[in-house]
Motif scaffolding. Sequence first.
Motif, PDB file in Angstrom:
ATOM      1  N   LEU A   1      -2.452   2.174  10.977  1.00  0.00           N
ATOM      2  CA  LEU A   1      -1.887   2.653   9.661  1.00  0.00           C
ATOM      3  C   LEU A   1      -1.111   1.833   8.795  1.00  0.00           C
ATOM      4  CD1 LEU A   1      -1.233   6.382  10.582  1.00  0.00           C
ATOM      5  CD2 LEU A   1      -3.211   5.687   9.642  1.00  0.00           C
ATOM      6  N   MET A   2      -1.015   2.060   7.618  1.00  0.00           N
ATOM      7  CA  MET A   2      -0.169   1.307   6.464  1.00  0.00           C
ATOM      8  C   MET A   2       1.287   1.478   7.105  1.00  0.00           C
ATOM      9  SD  MET A   2       0.184   1.341   2.331  1.00  0.00           S
ATOM     10  CE  MET A   2      -1.737   1.138   2.228  1.00  0.00           C
ATOM     11  N   ALA A   3       1.579   2.754   7.587  1.00  0.00           N
ATOM     12  CA  ALA A   3       3.055   3.033   8.115  1.00  0.00           C
ATOM     13  C   ALA A   3       3.394   1.947   9.133  1.00  0.00           C
ATOM     14  CB  ALA A   3       3.238   4.422   8.421  1.00  0.00           C
ATOM     15  N   ASP A   4       2.246   1.911  10.292  1.00  0.00           N
ATOM     16  CA  ASP A   4       2.688   0.937  11.467  1.00  0.00           C
ATOM     17  C   ASP A   4       3.061  -0.312  10.888  1.00  0.00           C
ATOM     18  OD1 ASP A   4       1.995   2.968  12.966  1.00  0.00           O
ATOM     19  OD2 ASP A   4      -0.068   2.544  13.065  1.00  0.00           O
ATOM     20  N   VAL A   5       2.248  -0.904   9.772  1.00  0.00           N
ATOM     21  CA  VAL A   5       2.313  -2.229   9.437  1.00  0.00           C
ATOM     22  C   VAL A   5       3.630  -2.410   8.490  1.00  0.00           C
ATOM     23  CG1 VAL A   5       1.371  -4.061   7.555  1.00  0.00           C
ATOM     24  CG2 VAL A   5      -0.252  -2.448   8.681  1.00  0.00           C
ATOM     25  N   ALA A   6       3.874  -1.141   7.978  1.00  0.00           N
ATOM     26  CA  ALA A   6       5.324  -1.375   7.296  1.00  0.00           C
ATOM     27  C   ALA A   6       6.360  -1.307   8.207  1.00  0.00           C
ATOM     28  CB  ALA A   6       5.623  -0.116   6.399  1.00  0.00           C
ATOM     29  N   ARG A   7       6.474  -0.626   9.545  1.00  0.00           N
ATOM     30  CA  ARG A   7       7.437  -0.585  10.243  1.00  0.00           C
ATOM     31  C   ARG A   7       7.529  -1.751  10.964  1.00  0.00           C
ATOM     32  NH1 ARG A   7       5.023   3.009  13.210  1.00  0.00           N
ATOM     33  NH2 ARG A   7       5.762   4.918  11.946  1.00  0.00           N
ATOM     34  N   LEU A   8       6.345  -2.631  11.332  1.00  0.00           N
ATOM     35  CA  LEU A   8       6.047  -3.745  12.058  1.00  0.00           C
ATOM     36  C   LEU A   8       6.971  -4.831  11.166  1.00  0.00           C
ATOM     37  CD1 LEU A   8       5.581  -5.324  14.712  1.00  0.00           C
ATOM     38  CD2 LEU A   8       3.454  -5.823  13.587  1.00  0.00           C
ATOM     39  N   ALA A   9       6.690  -4.915   9.862  1.00  0.00           N
ATOM     40  CA  ALA A   9       7.025  -5.931   8.940  1.00  0.00           C
ATOM     41  C   ALA A   9       8.496  -5.481   8.487  1.00  0.00           C
ATOM     42  CB  ALA A   9       6.048  -6.028   7.682  1.00  0.00           C
ATOM     43  N   GLY A  10       8.979  -4.399   8.717  1.00  0.00           N
ATOM     44  CA  GLY A  10      10.206  -4.138   8.368  1.00  0.00           C
ATOM     45  C   GLY A  10      10.587  -3.822   6.742  1.00  0.00           C
ATOM     46  N   VAL A  11       9.425  -3.206   6.359  1.00  0.00           N
ATOM     47  CA  VAL A  11       9.510  -3.086   4.750  1.00  0.00           C
ATOM     48  C   VAL A  11       9.140  -1.615   4.705  1.00  0.00           C
ATOM     49  CG1 VAL A  11       9.235  -5.316   4.330  1.00  0.00           C
ATOM     50  CG2 VAL A  11       7.253  -3.642   4.412  1.00  0.00           C
ATOM     51  N   ALA A  12       9.050  -1.094   3.427  1.00  0.00           N
ATOM     52  CA  ALA A  12       8.825   0.273   2.883  1.00  0.00           C
ATOM     53  C   ALA A  12       7.293   0.463   2.856  1.00  0.00           C
ATOM     54  CB  ALA A  12       9.309   0.772   1.546  1.00  0.00           C
ATOM     55  N   ILE A  13       6.779   1.457   3.010  1.00  0.00           N
ATOM     56  CA  ILE A  13       5.340   1.702   2.884  1.00  0.00           C
ATOM     57  C   ILE A  13       4.849   1.166   1.676  1.00  0.00           C
ATOM     58  CG2 ILE A  13       3.344   3.358   2.928  1.00  0.00           C
ATOM     59  CD1 ILE A  13       4.998   4.754   5.004  1.00  0.00           C
ATOM     60  N   SER A  14       5.539   1.611   0.717  1.00  0.00           N
ATOM     61  CA  SER A  14       5.178   1.279  -0.898  1.00  0.00           C
ATOM     62  C   SER A  14       5.000  -0.230  -1.046  1.00  0.00           C
ATOM     63  CB  SER A  14       6.134   1.918  -1.961  1.00  0.00           C
ATOM     64  OG  SER A  14       7.639   1.376  -1.565  1.00  0.00           O
ATOM     65  N   THR A  15       5.793  -0.797  -0.120  1.00  0.00           N
ATOM     66  CA  THR A  15       5.945  -2.345  -0.405  1.00  0.00           C
ATOM     67  C   THR A  15       4.549  -2.904   0.195  1.00  0.00           C
ATOM     68  OG1 THR A  15       8.293  -2.597  -0.326  1.00  0.00           O
ATOM     69  CG2 THR A  15       7.047  -4.304   0.084  1.00  0.00           C
ATOM     70  N   VAL A  16       4.080  -2.277   1.172  1.00  0.00           N
ATOM     71  CA  VAL A  16       2.880  -2.850   1.910  1.00  0.00           C
ATOM     72  C   VAL A  16       1.789  -2.400   0.847  1.00  0.00           C
ATOM     73  CG1 VAL A  16       1.309  -2.340   3.776  1.00  0.00           C
ATOM     74  CG2 VAL A  16       3.741  -2.444   4.042  1.00  0.00           C
ATOM     75  N   SER A  17       1.901  -1.116   0.310  1.00  0.00           N
ATOM     76  CA  SER A  17       0.752  -0.854  -0.738  1.00  0.00           C
ATOM     77  C   SER A  17       0.673  -1.858  -1.618  1.00  0.00           C
ATOM     78  CB  SER A  17       0.964   0.437  -1.037  1.00  0.00           C
ATOM     79  OG  SER A  17      -0.040   0.925  -1.909  1.00  0.00           O
ATOM     80  N   ARG A  18       1.724  -2.074  -2.179  1.00  0.00           N
ATOM     81  CA  ARG A  18       1.939  -3.111  -3.486  1.00  0.00           C
ATOM     82  C   ARG A  18       1.317  -4.384  -2.893  1.00  0.00           C
ATOM     83  NH1 ARG A  18       6.494  -1.646  -4.889  1.00  0.00           N
ATOM     84  NH2 ARG A  18       7.636  -3.309  -4.072  1.00  0.00           N
ATOM     85  N   ALA A  19       1.769  -4.914  -1.725  1.00  0.00           N
ATOM     86  CA  ALA A  19       1.288  -6.170  -1.298  1.00  0.00           C
ATOM     87  C   ALA A  19      -0.082  -6.264  -1.266  1.00  0.00           C
ATOM     88  CB  ALA A  19       1.878  -6.676  -0.039  1.00  0.00           C
ATOM     89  N   LEU A  20      -0.916  -5.408  -0.693  1.00  0.00           N
ATOM     90  CA  LEU A  20      -2.310  -5.433  -0.573  1.00  0.00           C
ATOM     91  C   LEU A  20      -3.123  -5.071  -1.989  1.00  0.00           C
ATOM     92  CD1 LEU A  20      -2.403  -3.172   2.798  1.00  0.00           C
ATOM     93  CD2 LEU A  20      -2.677  -5.588   2.419  1.00  0.00           C
ATOM     94  N   ALA A  21      -2.448  -4.100  -2.859  1.00  0.00           N
ATOM     95  CA  ALA A  21      -3.103  -4.116  -4.119  1.00  0.00           C
ATOM     96  C   ALA A  21      -3.005  -4.929  -5.002  1.00  0.00           C
ATOM     97  CB  ALA A  21      -2.789  -2.595  -4.485  1.00  0.00           C
ATOM     98  N   ASN A  22      -1.923  -5.606  -5.029  1.00  0.00           N
ATOM     99  CA  ASN A  22      -1.703  -6.811  -6.091  1.00  0.00           C
ATOM    100  C   ASN A  22      -0.518  -7.816  -5.603  1.00  0.00           C
ATOM    101  OD1 ASN A  22      -1.243  -7.786  -8.727  1.00  0.00           O
ATOM    102  ND2 ASN A  22      -1.032  -6.135  -9.775  1.00  0.00           N
ATOM    103  N   PRO A  23      -0.896  -8.549  -4.838  1.00  0.00           N
ATOM    104  CA  PRO A  23      -0.206  -9.438  -4.108  1.00  0.00           C
ATOM    105  C   PRO A  23       0.912 -10.357  -5.118  1.00  0.00           C
ATOM    106  CG  PRO A  23      -2.263  -9.854  -3.439  1.00  0.00           C
ATOM    107  CD  PRO A  23      -2.469  -8.876  -4.514  1.00  0.00           C
TER     108      PRO A  23
END
Length: 356
Positions: A16-38
Amino acid sequence: MNKNKDVVGEDQSGALMADVARLAGVAISTVSRALANPGRVNEKTRAKINAAARQLGYTPNAMARGLRVGKSNIIMIILPGSLYYGASQVIPQVLQSINKSLIQGGYNLMIANLDRDEISERHILDLAFGGSVRGAIILSSKLPEVDGRSLANSGLPIVSMLLDMSDAGLQSVVTNDREAVRDVTVELIRLGHRRFFYLAGPEGNYHDVERYGGVIEALEAAGLSEDSVHRSGGHLDYQHGFDIGVQAADDFAELTEKPTAVIATSDDMAISFVSRIQRTGLNIPGDLSVVSFDGSPVCEFCSPPLSTIKQPVEEMGRAAVDLLLDAIDQRQNTAAVRTVIRSSLILRESIAAPKN
Protein backbone atom coordinates in the motif's frame (compact mmCIF):
# COMPACT_ATOMS: atom_id res chain seq x y z
CA MET A 1 -7.44 -11.10 5.58
CA ASN A 2 -5.37 -9.41 2.91
CA LYS A 3 -5.62 -5.70 3.59
CA ASN A 4 -4.49 -4.93 0.03
CA LYS A 5 -7.78 -6.30 -1.29
CA ASP A 6 -10.02 -4.66 1.29
CA VAL A 7 -9.15 -1.00 0.89
CA VAL A 8 -11.58 0.53 -1.60
CA GLY A 9 -9.85 2.30 -4.49
CA GLU A 10 -6.36 1.38 -3.29
CA ASP A 11 -3.72 -0.27 -5.42
CA GLN A 12 -3.63 -4.04 -5.31
CA SER A 13 0.02 -4.49 -6.15
CA GLY A 14 1.33 -6.15 -2.97
CA ALA A 15 2.08 -3.00 -0.97
CA LEU A 16 0.00 0.00 0.00
CA MET A 17 0.93 3.64 -0.38
CA ALA A 18 0.96 3.82 3.43
CA ASP A 19 3.69 1.16 3.53
CA VAL A 20 5.78 3.18 1.09
CA ALA A 21 5.26 6.32 3.19
CA ARG A 22 6.26 4.48 6.39
CA LEU A 23 9.43 3.04 4.84
CA ALA A 24 10.42 6.37 3.27
CA GLY A 25 9.64 8.29 6.46
CA VAL A 26 7.24 10.72 4.82
CA ALA A 27 3.51 11.45 4.87
CA ILE A 28 1.13 9.48 2.66
CA SER A 29 0.17 12.75 0.94
CA THR A 30 3.82 13.28 0.01
CA VAL A 31 3.98 9.84 -1.60
CA SER A 32 0.78 10.56 -3.51
CA ARG A 33 2.13 13.89 -4.70
CA ALA A 34 5.46 12.39 -5.74
CA LEU A 35 3.75 9.71 -7.81
CA ALA A 36 1.12 11.99 -9.34
CA ASN A 37 3.32 15.04 -10.01
CA PRO A 38 7.03 14.42 -9.37
CA GLY A 39 7.96 18.02 -10.14
CA ARG A 40 6.25 19.15 -6.92
CA VAL A 41 8.46 17.06 -4.62
CA ASN A 42 12.14 17.81 -4.05
CA GLU A 43 14.65 15.44 -5.57
CA LYS A 44 15.94 14.00 -2.26
CA THR A 45 12.45 13.13 -1.01
CA ARG A 46 11.45 11.76 -4.38
CA ALA A 47 14.51 9.49 -4.41
CA LYS A 48 13.59 8.07 -0.96
CA ILE A 49 10.02 7.41 -2.09
CA ASN A 50 11.13 5.75 -5.31
CA ALA A 51 13.59 3.55 -3.41
CA ALA A 52 10.88 2.51 -0.92
CA ALA A 53 8.44 1.76 -3.72
CA ARG A 54 11.00 -0.42 -5.49
CA GLN A 55 11.86 -2.26 -2.29
CA LEU A 56 8.19 -3.04 -1.60
CA GLY A 57 7.34 -3.80 -5.20
CA TYR A 58 4.76 -1.03 -5.15
CA THR A 59 3.25 -0.20 -8.55
CA PRO A 60 0.78 2.70 -8.46
CA ASN A 61 -2.48 2.23 -10.30
CA ALA A 62 -3.15 5.40 -12.27
CA MET A 63 -6.94 5.06 -12.27
CA ALA A 64 -7.16 4.30 -8.57
CA ARG A 65 -4.83 7.17 -7.75
CA GLY A 66 -7.03 9.48 -9.78
CA LEU A 67 -10.10 8.33 -7.85
CA ARG A 68 -8.38 8.87 -4.49
CA VAL A 69 -7.44 12.45 -5.20
CA GLY A 70 -10.69 13.15 -7.02
CA LYS A 71 -8.91 14.20 -10.22
CA SER A 72 -7.89 12.35 -13.34
CA ASN A 73 -4.23 12.35 -14.32
CA ILE A 74 -5.05 11.53 -17.95
CA ILE A 75 -4.51 13.97 -20.79
CA MET A 76 -6.22 13.18 -24.06
CA ILE A 77 -4.82 14.05 -27.44
CA ILE A 78 -7.25 14.60 -30.28
CA LEU A 79 -5.89 13.62 -33.68
CA PRO A 80 -6.98 15.18 -36.98
CA GLY A 81 -7.86 11.73 -38.30
CA SER A 82 -6.21 8.40 -38.93
CA LEU A 83 -2.71 7.78 -37.60
CA TYR A 84 -1.72 6.90 -41.16
CA TYR A 85 0.33 9.86 -42.34
CA GLY A 86 2.50 8.09 -44.88
CA ALA A 87 6.24 8.51 -44.46
CA SER A 88 6.21 11.95 -42.89
CA GLN A 89 6.37 10.55 -39.34
CA VAL A 90 5.18 13.89 -37.96
CA ILE A 91 2.33 12.41 -35.93
CA PRO A 92 4.46 9.68 -34.25
CA GLN A 93 7.14 12.26 -33.43
CA VAL A 94 4.55 14.58 -31.91
CA LEU A 95 3.04 11.78 -29.84
CA GLN A 96 6.44 10.68 -28.58
CA SER A 97 7.38 14.20 -27.51
CA ILE A 98 4.06 14.86 -25.78
CA ASN A 99 4.04 11.48 -24.05
CA LYS A 100 7.57 11.95 -22.69
CA SER A 101 6.76 15.42 -21.33
CA LEU A 102 3.50 14.26 -19.75
CA ILE A 103 5.15 11.32 -18.00
CA GLN A 104 7.75 13.67 -16.55
CA GLY A 105 4.91 15.81 -15.24
CA GLY A 106 3.10 12.87 -13.67
CA TYR A 107 0.38 12.51 -16.29
CA ASN A 108 -0.59 9.81 -18.77
CA LEU A 109 -1.44 10.27 -22.45
CA MET A 110 -4.58 8.85 -23.99
CA ILE A 111 -5.30 8.91 -27.72
CA ALA A 112 -8.96 9.91 -27.82
CA ASN A 113 -9.71 9.06 -31.44
CA LEU A 114 -8.52 7.38 -34.62
CA ASP A 115 -11.04 9.16 -36.82
CA ARG A 116 -13.07 12.35 -36.85
CA ASP A 117 -16.49 10.98 -37.73
CA GLU A 118 -19.58 11.72 -35.62
CA ILE A 119 -19.11 8.66 -33.41
CA SER A 120 -15.56 9.71 -32.60
CA GLU A 121 -16.60 13.30 -31.95
CA ARG A 122 -19.25 12.13 -29.47
CA HIS A 123 -16.72 9.90 -27.74
CA ILE A 124 -14.26 12.78 -27.37
CA LEU A 125 -16.95 15.03 -25.91
CA ASP A 126 -18.17 12.31 -23.54
CA LEU A 127 -14.63 11.99 -22.18
CA ALA A 128 -14.31 15.75 -21.80
CA PHE A 129 -17.67 16.38 -20.14
CA GLY A 130 -17.61 13.17 -18.08
CA GLY A 131 -14.52 14.02 -16.04
CA SER A 132 -12.44 11.14 -17.39
CA VAL A 133 -9.61 13.43 -18.49
CA ARG A 134 -7.80 16.42 -16.97
CA GLY A 135 -6.97 18.33 -20.12
CA ALA A 136 -6.71 18.07 -23.90
CA ILE A 137 -4.20 18.73 -26.66
CA ILE A 138 -5.85 19.04 -30.04
CA LEU A 139 -3.60 18.36 -32.99
CA SER A 140 -3.90 20.24 -36.27
CA SER A 141 -7.71 20.31 -36.34
CA LYS A 142 -10.80 22.16 -35.21
CA LEU A 143 -12.53 21.58 -31.88
CA PRO A 144 -15.08 18.73 -31.82
CA GLU A 145 -18.70 19.92 -31.84
CA VAL A 146 -21.83 17.73 -31.86
CA ASP A 147 -25.45 18.57 -31.06
CA GLY A 148 -24.64 21.90 -29.47
CA ARG A 149 -21.82 20.50 -27.35
CA SER A 150 -18.33 21.83 -28.00
CA LEU A 151 -15.01 20.91 -26.46
CA ALA A 152 -14.56 24.65 -25.86
CA ASN A 153 -17.40 24.54 -23.31
CA SER A 154 -16.19 21.46 -21.41
CA GLY A 155 -14.26 23.44 -18.81
CA LEU A 156 -11.08 21.52 -19.64
CA PRO A 157 -7.74 23.25 -20.17
CA ILE A 158 -7.03 22.92 -23.92
CA VAL A 159 -3.96 23.60 -26.04
CA SER A 160 -4.00 23.59 -29.83
CA MET A 161 -0.88 22.32 -31.57
CA LEU A 162 0.01 22.85 -35.25
CA LEU A 163 -3.13 24.93 -35.77
CA ASP A 164 -3.44 28.55 -34.70
CA MET A 165 -6.65 29.04 -32.73
CA SER A 166 -5.39 32.00 -30.75
CA ASP A 167 -8.09 34.22 -32.28
CA ALA A 168 -10.58 32.13 -30.31
CA GLY A 169 -8.54 32.63 -27.13
CA LEU A 170 -7.08 29.12 -27.22
CA GLN A 171 -3.41 28.63 -26.36
CA SER A 172 -1.80 27.61 -29.66
CA VAL A 173 1.65 26.21 -30.42
CA VAL A 174 2.57 26.55 -34.09
CA THR A 175 5.56 26.85 -36.36
CA ASN A 176 6.31 29.70 -38.78
CA ASP A 177 4.77 28.04 -41.86
CA ARG A 178 4.44 31.23 -43.90
CA GLU A 179 7.88 32.60 -43.13
CA ALA A 180 9.61 29.24 -43.69
CA VAL A 181 8.07 28.72 -47.13
CA ARG A 182 8.66 32.36 -48.06
CA ASP A 183 12.35 31.99 -47.20
CA VAL A 184 12.84 28.85 -49.27
CA THR A 185 11.00 30.45 -52.20
CA VAL A 186 13.33 33.45 -51.91
CA GLU A 187 16.28 31.03 -52.05
CA LEU A 188 14.90 29.38 -55.18
CA ILE A 189 14.42 32.78 -56.80
CA ARG A 190 17.99 33.69 -55.85
CA LEU A 191 19.18 30.58 -57.67
CA GLY A 192 17.40 31.77 -60.82
CA HIS A 193 14.03 29.98 -60.71
CA ARG A 194 11.09 31.94 -62.10
CA ARG A 195 8.42 29.26 -62.72
CA PHE A 196 7.09 27.26 -59.77
CA PHE A 197 4.88 24.23 -59.21
CA TYR A 198 3.09 24.10 -55.86
CA LEU A 199 1.68 20.86 -54.39
CA ALA A 200 -1.22 21.94 -52.23
CA GLY A 201 -3.03 20.54 -49.22
CA PRO A 202 -6.81 20.92 -48.87
CA GLU A 203 -7.95 24.35 -49.96
CA GLY A 204 -8.77 26.60 -47.01
CA ASN A 205 -6.72 24.47 -44.60
CA TYR A 206 -4.69 26.58 -42.17
CA HIS A 207 -1.36 25.07 -43.28
CA ASP A 208 -2.08 25.46 -46.97
CA VAL A 209 -3.19 29.07 -46.53
CA GLU A 210 -0.04 29.92 -44.60
CA ARG A 211 2.40 28.05 -46.83
CA TYR A 212 0.96 29.23 -50.12
CA GLY A 213 0.87 32.72 -48.65
CA GLY A 214 4.62 32.47 -48.13
CA VAL A 215 5.16 31.60 -51.79
CA ILE A 216 3.09 34.57 -52.94
CA GLU A 217 4.88 36.98 -50.60
CA ALA A 218 8.27 35.88 -51.99
CA LEU A 219 7.07 36.26 -55.58
CA GLU A 220 5.68 39.72 -54.92
CA ALA A 221 8.90 40.84 -53.26
CA ALA A 222 10.81 39.70 -56.36
CA GLY A 223 8.43 41.50 -58.72
CA LEU A 224 6.90 38.24 -59.99
CA SER A 225 3.16 37.70 -60.40
CA GLU A 226 1.05 34.90 -58.95
CA ASP A 227 0.90 33.50 -62.49
CA SER A 228 4.49 32.36 -61.89
CA VAL A 229 3.22 29.48 -59.75
CA HIS A 230 0.94 26.64 -60.84
CA ARG A 231 -1.09 24.95 -58.07
CA SER A 232 -1.82 21.22 -58.08
CA GLY A 233 -4.04 19.48 -55.53
CA GLY A 234 -6.30 21.30 -53.09
CA HIS A 235 -8.91 18.56 -52.70
CA LEU A 236 -7.37 15.82 -50.55
CA ASP A 237 -6.33 15.93 -46.88
CA TYR A 238 -2.67 15.70 -45.92
CA GLN A 239 -3.22 12.05 -44.94
CA HIS A 240 -3.37 11.40 -48.69
CA GLY A 241 -0.04 13.05 -49.45
CA PHE A 242 1.22 10.21 -51.62
CA ASP A 243 -1.92 10.42 -53.79
CA ILE A 244 -1.52 14.20 -54.09
CA GLY A 245 2.04 13.73 -55.31
CA VAL A 246 1.07 11.13 -57.88
CA GLN A 247 -1.71 13.33 -59.26
CA ALA A 248 0.66 16.30 -59.31
CA ALA A 249 3.09 14.36 -61.52
CA ASP A 250 0.27 13.84 -64.01
CA ASP A 251 -0.65 17.53 -63.84
CA PHE A 252 2.98 18.52 -64.38
CA ALA A 253 3.21 16.34 -67.49
CA GLU A 254 0.30 18.22 -69.08
CA LEU A 255 1.89 21.67 -68.71
CA THR A 256 3.24 23.18 -71.90
CA GLU A 257 5.65 25.53 -70.17
CA LYS A 258 7.32 23.49 -67.46
CA PRO A 259 8.17 25.00 -64.05
CA THR A 260 11.75 24.58 -62.87
CA ALA A 261 11.07 24.37 -59.11
CA VAL A 262 8.56 22.39 -57.05
CA ILE A 263 7.37 23.35 -53.57
CA ALA A 264 5.49 20.49 -51.90
CA THR A 265 3.60 21.13 -48.65
CA SER A 266 4.44 17.72 -47.21
CA ASP A 267 7.26 15.23 -47.56
CA ASP A 268 4.84 12.53 -48.68
CA MET A 269 3.72 14.63 -51.64
CA ALA A 270 7.30 15.32 -52.68
CA ILE A 271 8.41 11.69 -52.34
CA SER A 272 5.68 10.28 -54.56
CA PHE A 273 5.97 13.19 -57.01
CA VAL A 274 9.74 12.70 -57.44
CA SER A 275 9.31 8.95 -57.84
CA ARG A 276 6.80 9.39 -60.65
CA ILE A 277 8.48 12.33 -62.36
CA GLN A 278 11.85 10.55 -62.56
CA ARG A 279 10.17 7.73 -64.49
CA THR A 280 9.50 10.24 -67.26
CA GLY A 281 13.23 10.82 -67.67
CA LEU A 282 13.47 14.15 -65.84
CA ASN A 283 16.45 14.61 -63.56
CA ILE A 284 16.24 15.98 -60.03
CA PRO A 285 17.72 18.60 -59.60
CA GLY A 286 19.12 18.96 -63.12
CA ASP A 287 15.73 19.53 -64.74
CA LEU A 288 13.65 20.27 -61.69
CA SER A 289 14.41 21.39 -58.12
CA VAL A 290 12.19 20.04 -55.32
CA VAL A 291 11.69 21.10 -51.70
CA SER A 292 9.11 19.83 -49.22
CA PHE A 293 7.73 20.50 -45.75
CA ASP A 294 7.86 18.39 -42.56
CA GLY A 295 11.44 17.20 -42.17
CA SER A 296 10.84 13.49 -41.81
CA PRO A 297 14.03 11.37 -41.51
CA VAL A 298 13.19 9.40 -44.66
CA CYS A 299 13.97 12.49 -46.79
CA GLU A 300 17.69 11.97 -46.22
CA PHE A 301 17.47 8.54 -47.86
CA CYS A 302 15.46 9.53 -50.94
CA SER A 303 17.14 9.61 -54.34
CA PRO A 304 18.31 12.29 -54.51
CA PRO A 305 18.22 13.27 -50.81
CA LEU A 306 15.29 15.65 -50.44
CA SER A 307 15.54 19.25 -49.23
CA THR A 308 12.86 19.85 -46.62
CA ILE A 309 11.62 22.35 -44.07
CA LYS A 310 11.88 20.55 -40.73
CA GLN A 311 9.06 21.18 -38.29
CA PRO A 312 10.28 21.45 -34.66
CA VAL A 313 7.78 18.84 -33.47
CA GLU A 314 9.73 17.77 -30.39
CA GLU A 315 10.03 21.34 -29.13
CA MET A 316 6.41 22.06 -30.00
CA GLY A 317 5.25 19.00 -28.08
CA ARG A 318 7.14 20.08 -24.97
CA ALA A 319 5.79 23.61 -25.25
CA ALA A 320 2.21 22.38 -25.61
CA VAL A 321 2.51 20.19 -22.50
CA ASP A 322 4.10 23.02 -20.48
CA LEU A 323 1.24 25.36 -21.37
CA LEU A 324 -1.38 22.72 -20.58
CA LEU A 325 0.09 21.80 -17.20
CA ASP A 326 0.39 25.48 -16.31
CA ALA A 327 -3.33 25.83 -17.01
CA ILE A 328 -4.19 22.68 -15.03
CA ASP A 329 -2.16 23.81 -12.03
CA GLN A 330 -3.50 27.36 -12.41
CA ARG A 331 0.01 28.71 -12.35
CA GLN A 332 0.49 32.34 -13.26
CA ASN A 333 0.98 32.34 -17.01
CA THR A 334 2.22 35.40 -18.85
CA ALA A 335 2.93 33.54 -22.08
CA ALA A 336 1.41 34.80 -25.29
CA VAL A 337 -1.70 33.01 -26.48
CA ARG A 338 0.19 32.14 -29.68
CA THR A 339 3.56 30.42 -29.26
CA VAL A 340 5.65 30.20 -32.44
CA ILE A 341 8.61 27.82 -32.69
CA ARG A 342 10.64 28.24 -35.86
CA SER A 343 11.16 25.54 -38.45
CA SER A 344 14.53 25.07 -40.16
CA LEU A 345 15.46 24.44 -43.78
CA ILE A 346 17.58 21.38 -44.47
CA LEU A 347 19.27 21.82 -47.85
CA ARG A 348 20.15 18.63 -49.71
CA GLU A 349 20.84 17.58 -53.30
CA SER A 350 17.29 18.10 -54.63
CA ILE A 351 17.79 21.86 -55.17
CA ALA A 352 20.04 23.52 -57.76
CA ALA A 353 20.08 26.46 -60.15
CA PRO A 354 17.92 25.96 -63.28
CA LYS A 355 19.63 25.02 -66.55
CA ASN A 356 18.47 28.17 -68.25
